[in-house]
Design a protein around this motif. Sequence first.
Motif, PDB file in Angstrom:
ATOM      1  N   LEU A 324       0.840  -1.207   0.000  1.00 58.79           N
ATOM      2  CA  LEU A 324       0.000   0.000   0.000  1.00 58.79           C
ATOM      3  C   LEU A 324       0.877   1.260   0.000  1.00 58.79           C
ATOM      4  O   LEU A 324       0.652   2.185  -0.786  1.00 58.79           O
ATOM      5  CB  LEU A 324      -0.948   0.003   1.211  1.00 58.79           C
ATOM      6  CG  LEU A 324      -1.910   1.189   1.297  1.00 58.79           C
ATOM      7  CD1 LEU A 324      -2.820   1.264   0.062  1.00 58.79           C
ATOM      8  CD2 LEU A 324      -2.782   1.106   2.559  1.00 58.79           C
ATOM      9  N   GLN A 325       1.902   1.271   0.849  1.00 58.41           N
ATOM     10  CA  GLN A 325       2.798   2.448   0.878  1.00 58.41           C
ATOM     11  C   GLN A 325       3.504   2.632  -0.460  1.00 58.41           C
ATOM     12  O   GLN A 325       3.692   3.747  -0.911  1.00 58.41           O
ATOM     13  CB  GLN A 325       3.881   2.341   1.958  1.00 58.41           C
ATOM     14  CG  GLN A 325       3.366   2.465   3.373  1.00 58.41           C
ATOM     15  CD  GLN A 325       3.114   1.078   3.968  1.00 58.41           C
ATOM     16  OE1 GLN A 325       2.430   0.244   3.363  1.00 58.41           O
ATOM     17  NE2 GLN A 325       3.660   0.833   5.136  1.00 58.41           N
ATOM     18  N   ARG A 326       3.902   1.523  -1.085  1.00 54.69           N
ATOM     19  CA  ARG A 326       4.602   1.648  -2.371  1.00 54.69           C
ATOM     20  C   ARG A 326       3.665   2.195  -3.437  1.00 54.69           C
ATOM     21  O   ARG A 326       4.071   2.998  -4.289  1.00 54.69           O
ATOM     22  CB  ARG A 326       5.193   0.293  -2.784  1.00 54.69           C
ATOM     23  CG  ARG A 326       6.426  -0.028  -1.925  1.00 54.69           C
ATOM     24  CD  ARG A 326       7.087  -1.311  -2.326  1.00 54.69           C
ATOM     25  NE  ARG A 326       7.652  -1.270  -3.680  1.00 54.69           N
ATOM     26  CZ  ARG A 326       8.430  -2.209  -4.189  1.00 54.69           C
ATOM     27  NH1 ARG A 326       8.755  -3.257  -3.462  1.00 54.69           N
ATOM     28  NH2 ARG A 326       8.900  -2.108  -5.413  1.00 54.69           N
ATOM     29  N   TRP A 327       2.426   1.803  -3.386  1.00 51.80           N
ATOM     30  CA  TRP A 327       1.426   2.341  -4.331  1.00 51.80           C
ATOM     31  C   TRP A 327       1.221   3.837  -4.057  1.00 51.80           C
ATOM     32  O   TRP A 327       1.268   4.655  -4.963  1.00 51.80           O
ATOM     33  CB  TRP A 327       0.120   1.547  -4.164  1.00 51.80           C
ATOM     34  CG  TRP A 327      -1.011   1.995  -5.038  1.00 51.80           C
ATOM     35  CD1 TRP A 327      -1.214   1.668  -6.355  1.00 51.80           C
ATOM     36  CD2 TRP A 327      -2.118   2.835  -4.660  1.00 51.80           C
ATOM     37  NE1 TRP A 327      -2.369   2.266  -6.814  1.00 51.80           N
ATOM     38  CE2 TRP A 327      -2.947   2.981  -5.801  1.00 51.80           C
ATOM     39  CE3 TRP A 327      -2.491   3.488  -3.477  1.00 51.80           C
ATOM     40  CZ2 TRP A 327      -4.126   3.748  -5.790  1.00 51.80           C
ATOM     41  CZ3 TRP A 327      -3.656   4.239  -3.467  1.00 51.80           C
ATOM     42  CH2 TRP A 327      -4.460   4.363  -4.610  1.00 51.80           C
ATOM     43  N   GLN A 328       1.020   4.177  -2.782  1.00 48.89           N
ATOM     44  CA  GLN A 328       0.752   5.581  -2.434  1.00 48.89           C
ATOM     45  C   GLN A 328       1.908   6.494  -2.836  1.00 48.89           C
ATOM     46  O   GLN A 328       1.694   7.616  -3.299  1.00 48.89           O
ATOM     47  CB  GLN A 328       0.512   5.720  -0.922  1.00 48.89           C
ATOM     48  CG  GLN A 328      -0.797   5.119  -0.462  1.00 48.89           C
ATOM     49  CD  GLN A 328      -0.909   5.033   1.055  1.00 48.89           C
ATOM     50  OE1 GLN A 328       0.092   5.045   1.768  1.00 48.89           O
ATOM     51  NE2 GLN A 328      -2.133   4.939   1.545  1.00 48.89           N
ATOM     52  N   SER A 329       3.134   6.001  -2.677  1.00 49.65           N
ATOM     53  CA  SER A 329       4.273   6.890  -2.918  1.00 49.65           C
ATOM     54  C   SER A 329       4.824   6.772  -4.341  1.00 49.65           C
ATOM     55  O   SER A 329       5.831   7.386  -4.664  1.00 49.65           O
ATOM     56  CB  SER A 329       5.377   6.609  -1.897  1.00 49.65           C
ATOM     57  OG  SER A 329       5.728   5.238  -1.967  1.00 49.65           O
ATOM     58  N   GLY A 330       4.157   5.982  -5.194  1.00 48.93           N
ATOM     59  CA  GLY A 330       4.631   5.876  -6.574  1.00 48.93           C
ATOM     60  C   GLY A 330       5.952   5.143  -6.663  1.00 48.93           C
ATOM     61  O   GLY A 330       6.895   5.574  -7.319  1.00 48.93           O
ATOM     62  N   GLN A 331       6.045   3.993  -5.984  1.00 52.02           N
ATOM     63  CA  GLN A 331       7.277   3.186  -5.969  1.00 52.02           C
ATOM     64  C   GLN A 331       6.942   1.726  -6.265  1.00 52.02           C
ATOM     65  O   GLN A 331       7.500   0.826  -5.657  1.00 52.02           O
ATOM     66  CB  GLN A 331       7.947   3.279  -4.580  1.00 52.02           C
ATOM     67  CG  GLN A 331       8.424   4.656  -4.180  1.00 52.02           C
ATOM     68  CD  GLN A 331       9.657   5.094  -4.970  1.00 52.02           C
ATOM     69  OE1 GLN A 331      10.370   4.287  -5.557  1.00 52.02           O
ATOM     70  NE2 GLN A 331       9.914   6.404  -5.010  1.00 52.02           N
ATOM     71  N   THR A 332       6.042   1.501  -7.227  1.00 52.31           N
ATOM     72  CA  THR A 332       5.645   0.106  -7.513  1.00 52.31           C
ATOM     73  C   THR A 332       6.582  -0.555  -8.517  1.00 52.31           C
ATOM     74  O   THR A 332       6.527  -1.766  -8.706  1.00 52.31           O
ATOM     75  CB  THR A 332       4.221   0.035  -8.100  1.00 52.31           C
ATOM     76  OG1 THR A 332       4.235   0.652  -9.407  1.00 52.31           O
ATOM     77  CG2 THR A 332       3.195   0.719  -7.218  1.00 52.31           C
TER      78      THR A 332
END
Length: 488
Positions: A324-332
């Motif tokens: 979820l954090q990676r999605w939110q911060s644009g780090q997928t």
Amino acid sequence: MIILWFRQDFRLDDNLALINAVEHAHNTDHPIIPIYTHDDHNAETWKAGGASKWWLHHSLKNLAQSLKDQYGLTLTYFSGAAEDIIERLITNNDITHIFWNRQYEPWRIARDTAIKATLKDKNITAHSYNSAMLYEPHTVTKADGTPYKVFTPYYRKGCLQMVGAPPEPAPAPEKCTLKTASLSCEDALTLDDLNFIPSIEWYKTMEEEWNPGEQGALKRWGSFLENGIQGYKEGRNFPDKPNVSRLSPHLHFGEISPRKLWHEAQAASVAQSCENDADTFQSELGWREFSTYLLYHFPELPHVNLQEKFNKFPWNNHTENDHLQRWQSGQTGYPIVDAGMRELWQTGYMHNRVRMVVGSFLVKHLRLHWHHGAHWFWDTLLDADLANNSASWQWIAGCGADAAPYFRIFNPITQGKKFDASGAYVRKYVPEIAGLPDKYLHAPWEAPDHILARANVTLGKTYPKPVVDHSAAREDALSAFSSLKASG
Ligand SMILES: Cc1cc2nc3c(=O)[nH]c(=O)nc-3n(C[C@H](O)[C@H](O)[C@H](O)COP(=O)(O)OP(=O)(O)OC[C@H]3O[C@@H](n4cnc5c(N)ncnc54)[C@H](O)[C@@H]3O)c2cc1C
């Protein structure tokens, strides 16, 4: 004394509450007092998010200035449960009439209905109008009286055919000096007291992009009519093209009238011979109507899957990994997804095509509940709108009324290649991979080592490796979906 109650209708043009209040003031020679109430108490979970509050501050400032310049009126601000504020105002002042424009979030309907009943008991006349919608939700029903659940029949048949074209917009009252008076109230605030501007200046990048308020909305609309509406039907799919209006925050805060947009798009279709483009634009306004319609008829829309079978969907637990954090911060590690999430963070906006891609990625590739996406959007979007956001997330997740089927899984690689072929959008928001050739820009992990090295990209270091494997995630999502069918 007349109260003109602004809520989310921050404009002078085609504002029926304002127009009628001014006419009433002219006819009766009563003073008129404009107020704004900020009601986090009743909004509960859906109180304005950080980005919305930044917009609100500037929009209210702009409205206050226009009211002063055009009519010599001073906007008074309040914060708290609106029913208590109104109660105190009517107890302490000689108020005979209150004018406002209607809104359709379930919590506002409940609150306003209660306020209307109180006013009636006290012999105060409440005048309410529709200034937000082309078609109010209760005016469109199927022949059997039930609400539509599918967009095309709702819009083409229910709205356009059965009700007809929306009313023409009405002009703002002419400039004049209206009689005013001072309110007896101890809880009046200034705009700054509302504390909408955060102490950490994360909004600086938004200031460069946006001009909240009626003038900003009109300017943006003018430039869309000139440079965007021609080619809208196709161009609206490409995040780097100037073919979308970016009016959504202005529409959400009522800074521009949807009736004006609809009729001026109609006129442009003739003047610029762009019938299909104008029709598509009008039907996107229709999607806005449909979302509000769904929220009105299915008030549980923000919380509950409209298709009940999704209540059993095996979502992943967001606390078990950092997805979820990676999605939110644009780090997928998927460039089009990361570009979208970073556009959102930096500008408070995301292009519709990319909203669909990032939404599908969250609920299908990461299999995280759509509520997580809806809440993140709520806090970060300048256009965060309970109806549009909830209906769109249900659409993306496949559990909505007229939803994209769950098995339609957006492929973030082919979506990137198709809709950002030149890579301009990804290069703007994901600059650390800008040096990659177009061929590998949307799938950097496919690039040979020497190409990565030449572009100064080290996967896992300067840019993430993919958070999940696309094909495996797709298979998992499809099998989770078929478990629903198996369980009935
Ligand atoms: C997951 C997800 C969440 C969304 N959340 C919101 C939200 O909180 N607020 C919001 O206003 N829109 C939301 N949308 C819808 C849509 O993405 C935006 O309205 C649109 O991108 C706004 O850009 P624009 O003004 O340039 O649109 P344009 O293409 O210029 O369209 C003009 C107007 O039509 C309306 N509109 C266009 N597309 C849609 C749509 N699909 N659904 C409803 N109305 C539409 C908007 O009011 C928009 O301003 C969401 C879409 C998705 C997929």
